[in-house]
Design a protein around this motif. Structure first.
Motif, PDB file in Angstrom:
ATOM      1  N   SER A   1       0.687  -1.180   0.244  1.00  0.00           N
ATOM      2  CA  SER A   1       0.024  -0.045   0.161  1.00  0.00           C
ATOM      3  C   SER A   1       0.966   1.249  -0.079  1.00  0.00           C
ATOM      4  O   SER A   1       2.023   1.250   0.545  1.00  0.00           O
ATOM      5  N   GLY A   2       0.303   2.294  -0.610  1.00  0.00           N
ATOM      6  CA  GLY A   2       0.893   3.692  -0.415  1.00  0.00           C
ATOM      7  C   GLY A   2       0.217   4.705  -1.176  1.00  0.00           C
ATOM      8  O   GLY A   2      -1.117   4.390  -1.513  1.00  0.00           O
ATOM      9  N   HIS A   3       0.797   5.771  -1.432  1.00  0.00           N
ATOM     10  CA  HIS A   3      -0.148   6.858  -2.019  1.00  0.00           C
ATOM     11  C   HIS A   3       0.256   6.988  -3.519  1.00  0.00           C
ATOM     12  O   HIS A   3       1.456   8.028  -3.531  1.00  0.00           O
ATOM     13  N   ARG A   4      -0.289   6.746  -4.400  1.00  0.00           N
ATOM     14  CA  ARG A   4       0.508   6.638  -5.764  1.00  0.00           C
ATOM     15  C   ARG A   4      -0.032   7.955  -6.724  1.00  0.00           C
ATOM     16  O   ARG A   4      -0.253   7.889  -7.953  1.00  0.00           O
ATOM     17  N   GLY A   5      -0.159   8.988  -6.085  1.00  0.00           N
ATOM     18  CA  GLY A   5      -0.726  10.256  -6.635  1.00  0.00           C
ATOM     19  C   GLY A   5      -0.746  11.392  -5.658  1.00  0.00           C
ATOM     20  O   GLY A   5       0.073  11.297  -4.806  1.00  0.00           O
ATOM     21  N   VAL A   6      -1.329  12.502  -5.704  1.00  0.00           N
ATOM     22  CA  VAL A   6      -1.280  13.462  -5.143  1.00  0.00           C
ATOM     23  C   VAL A   6      -2.791  13.910  -4.695  1.00  0.00           C
ATOM     24  O   VAL A   6      -3.613  13.662  -5.622  1.00  0.00           O
ATOM     25  N   ASP A   7      -3.197  14.459  -3.587  1.00  0.00           N
ATOM     26  CA  ASP A   7      -4.456  14.730  -3.329  1.00  0.00           C
ATOM     27  C   ASP A   7      -4.387  16.263  -3.277  1.00  0.00           C
ATOM     28  O   ASP A   7      -3.647  16.861  -2.508  1.00  0.00           O
ATOM     29  N   LEU A   8      -5.368  16.768  -4.147  1.00  0.00           N
ATOM     30  CA  LEU A   8      -5.435  18.562  -4.108  1.00  0.00           C
ATOM     31  C   LEU A   8      -6.674  18.876  -3.660  1.00  0.00           C
ATOM     32  O   LEU A   8      -7.763  18.366  -3.899  1.00  0.00           O
ATOM     33  N   GLY A   9      -6.469  19.806  -2.918  1.00  0.00           N
ATOM     34  CA  GLY A   9      -7.819  20.464  -2.367  1.00  0.00           C
ATOM     35  C   GLY A   9      -8.657  21.242  -3.247  1.00  0.00           C
ATOM     36  O   GLY A   9      -7.984  21.719  -4.297  1.00  0.00           O
ATOM     37  N   THR A  10      -9.880  21.224  -3.147  1.00  0.00           N
ATOM     38  CA  THR A  10     -10.858  21.869  -4.090  1.00  0.00           C
ATOM     39  C   THR A  10     -11.644  22.905  -3.198  1.00  0.00           C
ATOM     40  O   THR A  10     -11.808  22.838  -2.042  1.00  0.00           O
ATOM     41  N   ALA A  11     -12.634  23.505  -3.959  1.00  0.00           N
ATOM     42  CA  ALA A  11     -13.416  24.302  -3.295  1.00  0.00           C
ATOM     43  C   ALA A  11     -14.752  23.626  -2.984  1.00  0.00           C
ATOM     44  O   ALA A  11     -15.736  24.104  -2.118  1.00  0.00           O
ATOM     45  N   GLY A  12     -14.779  22.370  -3.113  1.00  0.00           N
ATOM     46  CA  GLY A  12     -15.987  21.300  -2.802  1.00  0.00           C
ATOM     47  C   GLY A  12     -16.680  20.627  -4.181  1.00  0.00           C
ATOM     48  O   GLY A  12     -15.833  20.799  -5.035  1.00  0.00           O
ATOM     49  N   ALA A  13     -17.561  19.798  -3.949  1.00  0.00           N
ATOM     50  CA  ALA A  13     -18.261  19.123  -5.021  1.00  0.00           C
ATOM     51  C   ALA A  13     -18.459  20.066  -5.793  1.00  0.00           C
ATOM     52  O   ALA A  13     -19.031  21.085  -5.789  1.00  0.00           O
ATOM     53  N   GLY A  14     -18.363  19.601  -7.125  1.00  0.00           N
ATOM     54  CA  GLY A  14     -18.800  20.526  -8.323  1.00  0.00           C
ATOM     55  C   GLY A  14     -17.741  21.184  -9.032  1.00  0.00           C
ATOM     56  O   GLY A  14     -17.863  21.962 -10.163  1.00  0.00           O
TER      57      GLY A  14
END
Length: 194
Positions: free
Chosen positions: A81-94
């Motif tokens: 297991s690992g994190h195979r990308g990056v998580d980018l903050g969003t303004a929310g759904a949509g």
């Protein structure tokens, strides 16, 4: 270190060395063996040598430039297991998701329980985004910057985020290397210095 030399060292650092938003350290990352180093409160990011000439060439999939909530942290072995990308903050759904580079939709559907869209950029590079709702069919051509879908809730609770992964052939690589210059800085001596 003498003050002028220290000042010159600081001024020569590229802007990409600056914080991406949460103190996630930026380092050149591609495929190969990794070395992990994390300070207190930092997400460990593997570091390896950058591809020759690696530089920012794509655009961010979110506008304005998003905060990196979680960095690239692949496992030492492909089956772990690992994190195979990056998580980018969003303004929310949509929030609209844009193609970081031109390509063709190679997949648009559900993987396990999340809607995913994958774009084949050619040359073995594919980027995937989740959770993203898209009306684009497989085989659709997309231009750089074109809206490819919208972010759905479900990733990074309670905050909203977009997971962005990039594969180069069969290897996961750090997506940030395509939007930031992650090459190491090289300090040169000052003229007339020691």
């Amino acid at each position: 270190m003498k003050t002028p030399v220290l000042l010159a060292a600081i001024l020569l650092l590229p802007a990409s060395v600056a914080s991406v938003g949460t103190g996630v350290p930026l380092a050149p990352i591609t495929t190969g063996a990794t070395a992990r180093a994390a300070g207190p409160g930092q997400a460990g990011m593997p570091t390896t040598a950058a591809r020759p000439g690696a530089r920012a060439s794509w655009q961010w999939p979110l506008a304005p430039r998003p905060e990196v909530l979680r960095g690239f942290d692949p496992p030492p072995k492909p089956w772990l297991s690992g994190h195979r990308g990056v998580d980018l903050g969003t303004a929310g759904a949509g929030t609209e998701v844009h193609a970081p580079a031109a390509g063709t939709v190679s997949f648009a559907g559900v993987v396990v329980d999340r809607p995913v869209i994958t774009i084949d950029h050619g040359g073995g590079l594919r980027s995937s985004f989740e959770p993203v709702e898209s009306t684009l069919p497989q085989g659709a051509a997309v231009a750089a910057g074109q809206v490819i879908g919208t972010v759905l809730p479900g990733h990074c609770p309670p905050a909203q985020c977009l997971h962005w992964g990039v594969r180069d052939g069969g290897d996961y690589v750090n997506p940030l290397q395509f939007v930031l210059d992650l090459r190491p800085s090289i300090l040169l001596p000052l003229a007339g210095g020691p």
